[in-house]
Scaffold this active site. Structure first.
Site, PDB file in Angstrom:
ATOM      1  NE  ARG A 224     -39.337 -37.705  10.274  1.00 52.58           N
ATOM      2  CZ  ARG A 224     -38.658 -38.112   9.234  1.00 52.58           C
ATOM      3  NH1 ARG A 224     -38.096 -36.769   8.633  1.00 52.58           N
ATOM      4  NH2 ARG A 224     -38.253 -39.071   8.743  1.00 52.58           N
ATOM      5  CG  HIS A 272     -40.231 -33.558   4.526  1.00 54.15           C
ATOM      6  ND1 HIS A 272     -40.940 -34.407   5.644  1.00 54.15           N
ATOM      7  CD2 HIS A 272     -38.997 -34.095   4.294  1.00 54.15           C
ATOM      8  CE1 HIS A 272     -40.282 -35.418   6.222  1.00 54.15           C
ATOM      9  NE2 HIS A 272     -38.999 -35.089   5.379  1.00 54.15           N
TER      10      HIS A 272
HETATM   11  C1  GLV Z   1     -36.493 -37.963   5.330  1.00 54.67           C
HETATM   12  O1  GLV Z   1     -37.318 -37.293   6.041  1.00 54.67           O
HETATM   13  C2  GLV Z   1     -35.717 -39.289   5.899  1.00 54.67           C
HETATM   14  O2  GLV Z   1     -36.149 -39.448   7.081  1.00 54.67           O
HETATM   15  O3  GLV Z   1     -35.134 -39.836   4.979  1.00 54.67           O
END
Ligand code: GLV
Length: 309
Positions: A224, A272
């Site tokens: 994160r 991401h």
């Molecule tokens: C992606 O970031 C997840 O938490 O699945």
């Protein structure tokens, strides 16, 4: 009894279709359509609109459609006394392992530098590293970290892992807790962050931690954005203490166009996308939990409220 899909991206219909296909008998709604709020027992969420879950007076379970649940804890208005579940999915773990492995090899073989050189028609062969040259250190040995560690061992890397509680994996040197961190960091050449984001881990990738890595270490954050103190990374890169970083996650997503990471030659950015829940792969466990909820059975993959993951 019904389920609502609550998220702010464009994937609601995809999830709805996957759920309806796999379980036509389940009443599934999108948060964007008219739906009977009092019938909703389960909310399948991904970065839902904060505050929106309190609209469901009979909600009995909040199910994250990803591995992470930090966005649920961050929603201070989300119901507090009902279980939160997360996804534990072999495909999510193997996708992450493949992505991180690709980043490691791109670093070993200077692929990012060559891409940069290509834009300027520069022909500059560089010395390259080999698998045996680097120790990979994985912060977090949950489902994702453990598979990555195992796969990297099979490829031939020296691998070590750090976790809050002791985890034993074949051929992976294990470090545990606060006291284990300095030893882990001092022998890590490529650091991979796969920790859950909790009050204990927020900002863990900071100056103090970077200083404990050997000079020239490389940092990969696929967990994160909140784990990283951006300014501290920029400083460690400027001081040449770190040789580079690969980042898939950011404090704000999409990353602000003005952010210095975009144009930094030592920072590799991806949007991401390292590992994204595949509806086909994940839907069966959501349905199973929905049916467990219906029949009063215990739920799978419940998040610990104390640990926050
Ligand atoms: C992606 O970031 C997840 O938490 O699945």
């Amino acid at each position: 009894m019904a389920l609502v899909i609550s998220r702010q991206d464009t994937k609601i219909q995809q999830w709805k279709k996957a759920l309806k296909t796999a379980a036509p008998d389940i009443e599934v709604y999108s948060c964007l359509e008219d739906h009977p709020k009092e019938k909703i027992k389960m909310a399948l969420v991904w970065k839902h609109r904060p505050g929106s879950l309190k609209e469901y007076p009979n909600l009995e379970c909040i199910a994250s459609s990803g591995a992470g649940v930090d966005f649920i804890f961050a929603d201070k208005e989300a119901p507090k006394n009902i279980p939160i579940t997360r996804v534990v999915d072999p495909m999510l773990a193997s996708d992450m392992s493949e992505h991180v492995t690709a980043l490691i090899f791109a670093y070993l073989k200077n692929l990012n530098q060559y891409k940069l050189d290509q834009t300027q028609q520069v022909w500059n062969p560089l010395p390259y590293a080999r698998i045996k040259d680097f120790t990979i250190g994985i912060l977090g040995l949950g489902a994702l970290g453990a598979l990555l560690a195992t796969n990297l061992v099979h490829i031939g890397f020296q691998v070590q892992g750090w976790s809050q509680s002791k985890k034993v994996l074949p051929s992976v040197t294990a470090y545990t807790g606060k006291t284990g961190l300095p030893g882990f960091l001092s022998s890590t050449d490529i650091l991979v962050c796969l920790l859950p984001l909790t009050p204990d881990t927020v900002g863990i990738l900071n100056n103090e931690l970077f200083a404990q890595l050997p000079k020239g270490a490389y940092v990969i954050n696929v967990a994160r954005g909140g784990h990283l103190v951006d300014e501290d990374l920029l400083e460690a890169l400027k001081a040449n203490h770190l040789s580079g970083a690969a980042l898939d996650v950011f404090h704000e997503e999409p990353l602000d166009r003005e952010h210095p990471f975009w144009s930094h030659s030592k920072v590799h950015i991806s949007p991401h996308c390292a590992s994204v829940s595949d509806t086909k792969s994940v839907v069966p466990q959501i349905i199973e939990n929905y049916r467990n909820l219906y029949s009063g059975k215990s739920l799978k993959n419940i998040v610990s409220m104390d640990r926050g993951y």
